[in-house]
Design a protein around this motif. Structure first.
Motif, PDB file in Angstrom:
ATOM      1  N   GLY A   1       0.832  -1.173   0.000  1.00 34.63           N
ATOM      2  CA  GLY A   1       0.000   0.000   0.000  1.00 34.63           C
ATOM      3  C   GLY A   1       0.869   1.225   0.000  1.00 34.63           C
ATOM      4  O   GLY A   1       1.981   1.224   0.547  1.00 34.63           O
ATOM      5  N   LYS A   2       0.395   2.276  -0.607  1.00 32.73           N
ATOM      6  CA  LYS A   2       1.129   3.537  -0.635  1.00 32.73           C
ATOM      7  C   LYS A   2       0.175   4.665  -0.281  1.00 32.73           C
ATOM      8  O   LYS A   2      -0.914   4.761  -0.845  1.00 32.73           O
ATOM      9  CB  LYS A   2       1.750   3.778  -2.009  1.00 32.73           C
ATOM     10  N   TYR A   3       0.581   5.485   0.668  1.00 31.15           N
ATOM     11  CA  TYR A   3      -0.219   6.619   1.130  1.00 31.15           C
ATOM     12  C   TYR A   3       0.628   7.870   0.972  1.00 31.15           C
ATOM     13  O   TYR A   3       1.772   7.928   1.437  1.00 31.15           O
ATOM     14  CB  TYR A   3      -0.615   6.418   2.596  1.00 31.15           C
ATOM     15  N   ILE A   4       0.098   8.888   0.299  1.00 32.22           N
ATOM     16  CA  ILE A   4       0.799  10.146   0.096  1.00 32.22           C
ATOM     17  C   ILE A   4       0.051  11.221   0.875  1.00 32.22           C
ATOM     18  O   ILE A   4      -1.175  11.318   0.779  1.00 32.22           O
ATOM     19  CB  ILE A   4       0.876  10.508  -1.398  1.00 32.22           C
ATOM     20  N   PHE A   5       0.792  12.014   1.657  1.00 37.66           N
ATOM     21  CA  PHE A   5       0.148  13.057   2.457  1.00 37.66           C
ATOM     22  C   PHE A   5       1.047  14.288   2.512  1.00 37.66           C
ATOM     23  O   PHE A   5       2.256  14.210   2.316  1.00 37.66           O
ATOM     24  CB  PHE A   5      -0.154  12.550   3.876  1.00 37.66           C
ATOM     25  N   THR A   6       0.429  15.410   2.788  1.00 29.23           N
ATOM     26  CA  THR A   6       1.134  16.680   2.866  1.00 29.23           C
ATOM     27  C   THR A   6       0.983  17.239   4.274  1.00 29.23           C
ATOM     28  O   THR A   6      -0.117  17.246   4.822  1.00 29.23           O
ATOM     29  CB  THR A   6       0.560  17.690   1.857  1.00 29.23           C
ATOM     30  N   LEU A   7       2.074  17.695   4.840  1.00 33.03           N
ATOM     31  CA  LEU A   7       2.049  18.362   6.135  1.00 33.03           C
ATOM     32  C   LEU A   7       2.134  19.865   5.909  1.00 33.03           C
ATOM     33  O   LEU A   7       2.635  20.319   4.882  1.00 33.03           O
ATOM     34  CB  LEU A   7       3.216  17.905   6.997  1.00 33.03           C
TER      35      LEU A   7
ATOM     36  N   ARG B   1       6.028  21.141  -2.015  1.00 34.99           N
ATOM     37  CA  ARG B   1       5.269  21.124  -0.766  1.00 34.99           C
ATOM     38  C   ARG B   1       5.927  20.145   0.189  1.00 34.99           C
ATOM     39  O   ARG B   1       6.796  19.383  -0.180  1.00 34.99           O
ATOM     40  CB  ARG B   1       3.821  20.747  -1.047  1.00 34.99           C
ATOM     41  N   ASN B   2       5.498  20.177   1.432  1.00 35.31           N
ATOM     42  CA  ASN B   2       6.016  19.298   2.488  1.00 35.31           C
ATOM     43  C   ASN B   2       5.280  17.953   2.383  1.00 35.31           C
ATOM     44  O   ASN B   2       4.440  17.629   3.207  1.00 35.31           O
ATOM     45  CB  ASN B   2       5.771  19.978   3.845  1.00 35.31           C
ATOM     46  N   THR B   3       5.588  17.196   1.332  1.00 34.78           N
ATOM     47  CA  THR B   3       4.849  15.988   0.997  1.00 34.78           C
ATOM     48  C   THR B   3       5.672  14.743   1.300  1.00 34.78           C
ATOM     49  O   THR B   3       6.871  14.711   1.056  1.00 34.78           O
ATOM     50  CB  THR B   3       4.450  15.997  -0.501  1.00 34.78           C
ATOM     51  N   PHE B   4       4.987  13.721   1.819  1.00 33.84           N
ATOM     52  CA  PHE B   4       5.625  12.468   2.200  1.00 33.84           C
ATOM     53  C   PHE B   4       4.855  11.307   1.598  1.00 33.84           C
ATOM     54  O   PHE B   4       3.679  11.425   1.277  1.00 33.84           O
ATOM     55  CB  PHE B   4       5.625  12.299   3.730  1.00 33.84           C
ATOM     56  N   SER B   5       5.524  10.170   1.464  1.00 33.04           N
ATOM     57  CA  SER B   5       4.831   8.949   1.075  1.00 33.04           C
ATOM     58  C   SER B   5       5.206   7.863   2.073  1.00 33.04           C
ATOM     59  O   SER B   5       6.316   7.834   2.588  1.00 33.04           O
ATOM     60  CB  SER B   5       5.177   8.518  -0.345  1.00 33.04           C
TER      61      SER B   5
ATOM     62  N   ARG C   1      -2.462  -0.273  10.411  1.00 32.54           N
ATOM     63  CA  ARG C   1      -2.485   0.964  11.183  1.00 32.54           C
ATOM     64  C   ARG C   1      -1.108   1.601  11.116  1.00 32.54           C
ATOM     65  O   ARG C   1      -0.097   0.976  11.408  1.00 32.54           O
ATOM     66  CB  ARG C   1      -2.860   0.675  12.631  1.00 32.54           C
ATOM     67  N   VAL C   2      -1.084   2.872  10.712  1.00 33.42           N
ATOM     68  CA  VAL C   2       0.141   3.651  10.627  1.00 33.42           C
ATOM     69  C   VAL C   2      -0.049   4.883  11.499  1.00 33.42           C
ATOM     70  O   VAL C   2      -1.102   5.520  11.459  1.00 33.42           O
ATOM     71  CB  VAL C   2       0.434   4.079   9.174  1.00 33.42           C
TER      72      VAL C   2
ATOM     73  N   TYR D   1      -4.874  13.188  -6.065  1.00 39.90           N
ATOM     74  CA  TYR D   1      -5.524  11.973  -6.549  1.00 39.90           C
ATOM     75  C   TYR D   1      -7.040  11.994  -6.380  1.00 39.90           C
ATOM     76  O   TYR D   1      -7.646  10.981  -6.076  1.00 39.90           O
ATOM     77  CB  TYR D   1      -4.921  10.749  -5.847  1.00 39.90           C
ATOM     78  N   GLY D   2      -7.658  13.134  -6.565  1.00 40.61           N
ATOM     79  CA  GLY D   2      -9.112  13.201  -6.533  1.00 40.61           C
ATOM     80  C   GLY D   2      -9.682  13.103  -5.147  1.00 40.61           C
ATOM     81  O   GLY D   2      -9.465  13.964  -4.329  1.00 40.61           O
TER      82      GLY D   2
END
Length: 177
Positions: A1-7, A60-64, A77-78, A104-105
């Protein structure tokens, strides 16, 4: 699984944890290339690794976060913790936590829990949520502290979580040397 998020800008990740069968497994910070190598070695040995790294998207301050494996119809759970100082300008402050995806919509979640704790060394006034999607129930509402929680099942992230407040002090009471 891959989750991309921005702080938010200025935020720094302080902890990364993966939960495996009820056991909390903390992450370790290592050099990027070495981290990728370890992740791929563990994946090939069918060991359950996780990898969090910065990504370069729109400056941006983006992480995966990559997790392997996730069995069919299962969840992982992460836990990601970060710190951020909230600036005050003209005795006003605001905070936004990015939840609405811009890459991603749409994104949704089966179980969403949000805990909020805000403390200030100066008294606060006019504290208000500026996002309607996450109506927090406040358990502490004091001059220097706000705390509350929000929980919902089956939620779509259609807006970011945000709030604002003012410092309760006359503007002329501050002096600078």
């Amino acid at each position: 699984g891959k989750y991309i998020f921005t702080l938010p800008q200025g935020a720094m990740v302080s902890d990364f944890v993966i939960w495996e069968d009820g056991v909390r497994i903390p992450g370790v910070i290592v050099e990027r290339k070495r981290a990728r190598q370890i992740y791929e070695e563990l994946t090939s040995m069918k060991i359950d690794p996780g990898l969090m790294e910065t990504t370069s998207i729109d400056n941006r301050n983006t992480f995966s976060v990559e997790i392997y494996p996730i069995p069919a119809n299962a969840t992982k759970r992460v836990e990601i913790e970060y710190t951020q100082e909230i600036s005050v300008d003209s005795l006003s402050s605001n905070f936004t936590f990015p939840l609405k995806p811009n890459l991603y919509g749409s994104q949704s979640c089966d179980i969403f829990d949000l805990s909020l704790e805000v403390s200030s060394s100066f008294p606060m006034k006019d504290f208000k949520l500026t996002s309607a999607t996450y109506p927090i129930t406040f358990s502490r509402n004091k001059n220097n502290e706000q705390a509350g929680e929000f929980s919902q099942r089956k939620i779509s992230f259609t807006e970011d979580f945000s709030f604002e407040y003012k410092i309760d002090s006359p503007e002329n009471s501050f002096s600078v040397v």
